[in-house]
Design a protein around this motif. Structure first.
Motif, PDB file in Angstrom:
ATOM      1  N   ASP A 151       0.553  36.430 -48.931  1.00 51.90           N
ATOM      2  CA  ASP A 151      -0.280  35.847 -49.976  1.00 51.90           C
ATOM      3  C   ASP A 151      -1.051  34.632 -49.759  1.00 51.90           C
ATOM      4  O   ASP A 151      -0.870  33.588 -50.135  1.00 51.90           O
ATOM      5  CB  ASP A 151       0.914  35.445 -51.206  1.00 51.90           C
ATOM      6  CG  ASP A 151       0.486  35.257 -52.633  1.00 51.90           C
ATOM      7  OD1 ASP A 151      -0.806  35.743 -52.731  1.00 51.90           O
ATOM      8  OD2 ASP A 151       1.126  34.841 -53.298  1.00 51.90           O
ATOM      9  N   LEU A 184       8.554  29.889 -49.802  1.00 51.70           N
ATOM     10  CA  LEU A 184       7.389  30.230 -50.786  1.00 51.70           C
ATOM     11  C   LEU A 184       6.970  28.777 -51.569  1.00 51.70           C
ATOM     12  O   LEU A 184       7.771  28.250 -52.214  1.00 51.70           O
ATOM     13  CB  LEU A 184       8.109  31.094 -51.870  1.00 51.70           C
ATOM     14  CG  LEU A 184       8.684  32.394 -51.297  1.00 51.70           C
ATOM     15  CD1 LEU A 184      10.317  32.312 -51.163  1.00 51.70           C
ATOM     16  CD2 LEU A 184       8.381  33.525 -52.034  1.00 51.70           C
ATOM     17  N   SER A 189       3.986  35.050 -53.679  1.00 53.14           N
ATOM     18  CA  SER A 189       4.897  36.405 -53.881  1.00 53.14           C
ATOM     19  C   SER A 189       4.619  37.299 -52.711  1.00 53.14           C
ATOM     20  O   SER A 189       3.748  37.153 -51.765  1.00 53.14           O
ATOM     21  CB  SER A 189       4.424  37.157 -55.051  1.00 53.14           C
ATOM     22  OG  SER A 189       3.064  37.524 -55.002  1.00 53.14           O
ATOM     23  N   SER A 191       6.353  41.510 -51.302  1.00 50.37           N
ATOM     24  CA  SER A 191       7.119  42.634 -51.436  1.00 50.37           C
ATOM     25  C   SER A 191       7.407  43.459 -50.120  1.00 50.37           C
ATOM     26  O   SER A 191       6.535  43.141 -49.134  1.00 50.37           O
ATOM     27  CB  SER A 191       6.309  43.671 -52.172  1.00 50.37           C
ATOM     28  OG  SER A 191       6.209  43.224 -53.634  1.00 50.37           O
ATOM     29  N   VAL A 209      13.396  32.038 -57.776  1.00 51.31           N
ATOM     30  CA  VAL A 209      12.474  32.910 -57.781  1.00 51.31           C
ATOM     31  C   VAL A 209      12.835  34.140 -58.622  1.00 51.31           C
ATOM     32  O   VAL A 209      13.781  33.984 -59.035  1.00 51.31           O
ATOM     33  CB  VAL A 209      12.584  33.619 -55.990  1.00 51.31           C
ATOM     34  CG1 VAL A 209      12.215  32.583 -55.240  1.00 51.31           C
ATOM     35  CG2 VAL A 209      13.959  34.174 -56.038  1.00 51.31           C
ATOM     36  N   LYS A 210      11.626  34.998 -59.023  1.00 49.90           N
ATOM     37  CA  LYS A 210      12.032  36.144 -59.557  1.00 49.90           C
ATOM     38  C   LYS A 210      12.001  37.475 -58.681  1.00 49.90           C
ATOM     39  O   LYS A 210      11.045  37.441 -57.797  1.00 49.90           O
ATOM     40  CB  LYS A 210      10.906  36.233 -60.821  1.00 49.90           C
ATOM     41  CG  LYS A 210      11.249  37.354 -61.806  1.00 49.90           C
ATOM     42  CD  LYS A 210      10.183  37.291 -62.709  1.00 49.90           C
ATOM     43  CE  LYS A 210      10.974  37.588 -64.276  1.00 49.90           C
ATOM     44  NZ  LYS A 210       9.971  37.438 -65.373  1.00 49.90           N
ATOM     45  N   SER A 232      10.761  43.024 -54.410  1.00 47.51           N
ATOM     46  CA  SER A 232       9.560  42.053 -54.865  1.00 47.51           C
ATOM     47  C   SER A 232      10.073  40.740 -55.363  1.00 47.51           C
ATOM     48  O   SER A 232      10.973  40.677 -56.079  1.00 47.51           O
ATOM     49  CB  SER A 232       8.871  42.741 -56.008  1.00 47.51           C
ATOM     50  OG  SER A 232       7.834  42.212 -56.552  1.00 47.51           O
ATOM     51  N   VAL A 233       9.449  39.919 -54.787  1.00 48.43           N
ATOM     52  CA  VAL A 233       9.905  38.273 -55.071  1.00 48.43           C
ATOM     53  C   VAL A 233       8.700  37.375 -55.255  1.00 48.43           C
ATOM     54  O   VAL A 233       7.390  37.642 -54.888  1.00 48.43           O
ATOM     55  CB  VAL A 233      10.508  37.846 -53.801  1.00 48.43           C
ATOM     56  CG1 VAL A 233      11.040  36.434 -54.108  1.00 48.43           C
ATOM     57  CG2 VAL A 233      11.520  38.589 -53.262  1.00 48.43           C
ATOM     58  N   GLU A 234       8.832  36.683 -56.483  1.00 48.88           N
ATOM     59  CA  GLU A 234       7.760  35.586 -56.884  1.00 48.88           C
ATOM     60  C   GLU A 234       8.380  34.390 -56.964  1.00 48.88           C
ATOM     61  O   GLU A 234       9.595  34.416 -57.830  1.00 48.88           O
ATOM     62  CB  GLU A 234       7.030  36.059 -57.958  1.00 48.88           C
ATOM     63  CG  GLU A 234       5.690  35.110 -58.678  1.00 48.88           C
ATOM     64  CD  GLU A 234       5.271  35.495 -59.611  1.00 48.88           C
ATOM     65  OE1 GLU A 234       4.311  34.631 -60.156  1.00 48.88           O
ATOM     66  OE2 GLU A 234       5.365  36.770 -60.083  1.00 48.88           O
ATOM     67  N   GLN A 236       9.137  30.986 -58.736  1.00 48.92           N
ATOM     68  CA  GLN A 236       8.825  30.255 -59.797  1.00 48.92           C
ATOM     69  C   GLN A 236       8.727  28.588 -59.657  1.00 48.92           C
ATOM     70  O   GLN A 236       8.283  27.897 -60.687  1.00 48.92           O
ATOM     71  CB  GLN A 236       9.953  30.551 -61.101  1.00 48.92           C
ATOM     72  CG  GLN A 236      10.178  32.211 -61.342  1.00 48.92           C
ATOM     73  CD  GLN A 236      11.161  32.262 -62.139  1.00 48.92           C
ATOM     74  OE1 GLN A 236      12.301  31.766 -62.152  1.00 48.92           O
ATOM     75  NE2 GLN A 236      11.124  33.280 -63.212  1.00 48.92           N
TER      76      GLN A 236
END
Length: 284
Positions: A151, A184, A189, A191, A209-210, A232-234, A236
């Motif tokens: 990313d 991060l 993000s 995946s 994280v989400k 899948s991670v994003e 926050q």
């Protein structure tokens, strides 16, 4: 996409003056085969002329340890001949196998100068066929751990064992355990695909994280079902996670203090062998 089975909050479990959160085992989760135990020490700041980490000589048999040093350092010594000081960003992987005695303390420099400290130690089980393997120790400084960026640089994956994309981790695993730490930036993000039959280890050290649609904040162990293959991670906020996966061994786990075996008799044998000096004698 994998379903999240449950989110487990690490519990406060201080050791002397060492701030410690235990993520495995707790009342809500015993282990995630073959991931047995996780202690999260810190974050905290040590004053000058401190006593450092309290983990003097003690024995182990039947499993492996992976220690992540986020801040501070660890001076390792064991009866198999391993001895070094690993600093922030580095890791230590020890295969206890048939048994050894080791100590994990702070360096003289850290005890004199103090500073921030945050360390995580994860235990992996060994399958019955490797319980009595020859002990081994590998210490790596930050420079020895390959990093994969995702990313546009917002995600840094530090590959310890197994592989990530086309990058192989520097530490070979007897049981095909894949482990990485992931840094991060907020909004970053990634995946990845983990075959459904493999168990996932996912612990949020810092930030929030989400993951697969659900928020997981710091000090949270996320337990996944074995019903899909995508994670899948994003982020926050700026975050740091431990991420890994392995095939479950599906073997009996009998743990008593510093030993993890397959039966009570093997635990008794481990204590006898330790008392008889078969795990080495300590020369501090």
């Amino acid at each position: 996409m994998r379903t999240i089975k449950k989110k487990h909050k690490a519990i406060s479990a201080p050791i002397d003056d060492l701030v410690t959160y235990r993520a495995l085992p707790t009342q809500s989760v015993d282990y995630i085969d073959p991931f047995l135990f996780l202690n999260h020490h810190g974050p905290q700041v040590y004053k000058q002329n401190n006593r450092g980490l309290p983990f003097g000589p003690h024995p182990h048999r039947g499993f492996e340890t992976l220690t992540f040093i986020l801040d501070g350092d660890i001076m390792h010594q064991d009866t198999g001949g391993g001895k070094d000081v690993i600093e922030a960003g580095g890791v230590q992987w020890m295969t206890a196998g048939r048994g050894l005695i080791h100590a994990e303390v702070s360096s003289d420099k850290f005890k004199k100068e103090g500073g921030p400290m945050e360390i995580l130690q994860l235990w992996f089980n060994l399958p019955a066929k490797y319980k009595m393997t020859e002990p081994k120790y590998i210490g790596l400084q930050k420079e020895g751990i390959p990093t994969v960026t995702e990313d546009d640089g917002k995600v840094k994956v530090n590959v310890v064992s197994g592989s990530w994309r086309d990058t192989e981790g520097p530490i070979p695993s007897l049981s095909d355990i894949h482990m990485a730490s992931v840094e991060l930036q907020q909004g970053g993000s990634f995946s990845t695909v983990v075959p459904a039959e493999r168990n996932v280890f996912f612990y949020v050290v810092r930030g929030a994280v989400k993951v697969n649609g659900e928020t997981a904040e710091k000090l949270t162990l996320v337990e996944f079902a074995n019903d899909g293959d995508e994670i899948s991670v994003e982020a926050q906020e700026d975050s740091y996670i431990l991420f890994g996966h392995a095939k479950p061994f599906n073997e009996p786990v009998v743990a008593h203090g510093p030993f993890v075996m397959n039966s009570e008799e093997e635990i008794r044998e481990a204590f006898r062998d330790y008392q008889m000096g078969k795990m080495g004698s300590w020369e501090g």
